[in-house]
Write a protein that holds these residues in place. Structure first.
Motif, mmCIF file in Angstrom:
data_model
loop_
_atom_site.group_PDB
_atom_site.id
_atom_site.type_symbol
_atom_site.label_atom_id
_atom_site.label_comp_id
_atom_site.label_asym_id
_atom_site.label_seq_id
_atom_site.Cartn_x
_atom_site.Cartn_y
_atom_site.Cartn_z
ATOM 1 N N VAL A 42 7.926 5.717 -4.066
ATOM 2 C CA VAL A 42 6.660 5.266 -3.495
ATOM 3 C C VAL A 42 5.795 4.850 -4.755
ATOM 4 O O VAL A 42 5.161 3.676 -4.517
ATOM 5 C CB VAL A 42 6.148 6.263 -2.338
ATOM 6 N N GLU A 43 5.748 5.563 -5.710
ATOM 7 C CA GLU A 43 4.857 5.236 -6.733
ATOM 8 C C GLU A 43 5.460 3.964 -7.457
ATOM 9 O O GLU A 43 4.618 3.118 -7.790
ATOM 10 C CB GLU A 43 4.932 6.603 -7.869
ATOM 11 N N GLU A 54 5.292 4.550 2.210
ATOM 12 C CA GLU A 54 5.707 5.560 2.540
ATOM 13 C C GLU A 54 6.560 5.432 4.153
ATOM 14 O O GLU A 54 7.409 6.004 4.311
ATOM 15 C CB GLU A 54 4.599 6.582 2.944
ATOM 16 N N THR A 89 4.690 0.905 -5.288
ATOM 17 C CA THR A 89 3.321 0.457 -5.446
ATOM 18 C C THR A 89 2.574 0.059 -6.732
ATOM 19 O O THR A 89 1.533 -0.050 -6.875
ATOM 20 C CB THR A 89 2.214 1.482 -4.750
ATOM 21 N N THR A 135 0.804 -1.063 -0.007
ATOM 22 C CA THR A 135 0.140 0.169 0.122
ATOM 23 C C THR A 135 0.880 1.284 0.001
ATOM 24 O O THR A 135 2.004 1.170 0.421
ATOM 25 C CB THR A 135 -0.823 0.100 1.298
ATOM 26 N N ARG A 136 0.291 2.254 -0.456
ATOM 27 C CA ARG A 136 1.008 3.918 -0.448
ATOM 28 C C ARG A 136 1.495 3.874 0.968
ATOM 29 O O ARG A 136 2.647 4.445 1.200
ATOM 30 C CB ARG A 136 -0.066 5.008 -0.886
ATOM 31 N N GLU A 137 0.819 3.339 2.280
ATOM 32 C CA GLU A 137 0.989 3.871 3.456
ATOM 33 C C GLU A 137 2.364 3.007 3.813
ATOM 34 O O GLU A 137 3.073 3.432 4.563
ATOM 35 C CB GLU A 137 -0.113 3.598 4.467
ATOM 36 N N ASN A 190 8.787 10.600 -3.864
ATOM 37 C CA ASN A 190 7.437 10.327 -4.324
ATOM 38 C C ASN A 190 7.471 9.257 -5.447
ATOM 39 O O ASN A 190 6.752 8.409 -5.509
ATOM 40 C CB ASN A 190 6.885 11.503 -4.583
#
Ligand code: ATP
Ligand code: MG
Length: 137
Positions: free
Chosen positions: A62-63, A46, A66, A41-43, A59
């Motif tokens: 993270v992209e 991160e 995921t 997940t993004r969470e 950023n």
């Protein structure tokens, strides 16, 4: 005997390289003592890369992490943390030694096929972030 945390990243699962990369770990003397394929997940991404929060590439990273499935795993062996980093090669595939995972399969400094813990404290934290003790054997 030491344990380290490893991720086979989305660029590698997309190209169906999980088995080939696992063979490099096993041939290098590491044992896969826990493993699961997940979509981060993004969470999770991160939090996992929180130390890089202020970096320009955060950023995008993270992209990327995921963008597809990853295989999270625990590797065990003598000096597993250092051994795994030797098998992976340098962060940037362009600087990685021949025969390493990143030199063989890495596409870019971001899409560099694998993650490995960098120290005993981070290894313990990263393992606990993705695995219950009962999943490791
Ligand atoms: P990892 O922590 O994934 O094992 P590492 O310890 O070799 O790799 P770090 O400096 O911790 O490298 O960076 C974490 C990840 O962030 C790298 O594996 C890479 O995917 C990404 N990254 C690092 N530097 C850059 C950069 N300059 N541009 C884009 N992505 C980067
Ligand atoms: Mg790192």
């Amino acid at each position: 005997i030491e344990r380290t945390f490893s991720i086979i990243k989305p660029d590698a699962t997309r190209r169906n390289l999980t088995g080939k990369i696992n063979a490099m770990f096993e041939d290098g003397g590491l044992r896969i003592v826990a493993q699961k394929r997940i979509r981060m997940t993004r969470e999770q991404a991160e939090t996992f890369y929180g130390v890089h929060k202020e970096r320009a590439f955060f950023n995008d990273l993270v992209e990327f992490m995921t963008s597809g499935p990853v295989v999270v795993q625990v590797l065990e062996g003598e000096n597993a943390i250092l051994r795994n980093r030797e098998i992976m090669g340098a962060t940037n595939p362009a600087n990685a030694d021949e025969g390493t995972v990143r030199a063989t399969y890495g596409e870019s400094v971001e899409a560099n096929s694998v993650h490995g813990s960098d120290a005993p404290e981070t290894a313990a934290e990263e393992i606990a972030f993705f695995f219950a003790g009962s999943e490791i054997t």
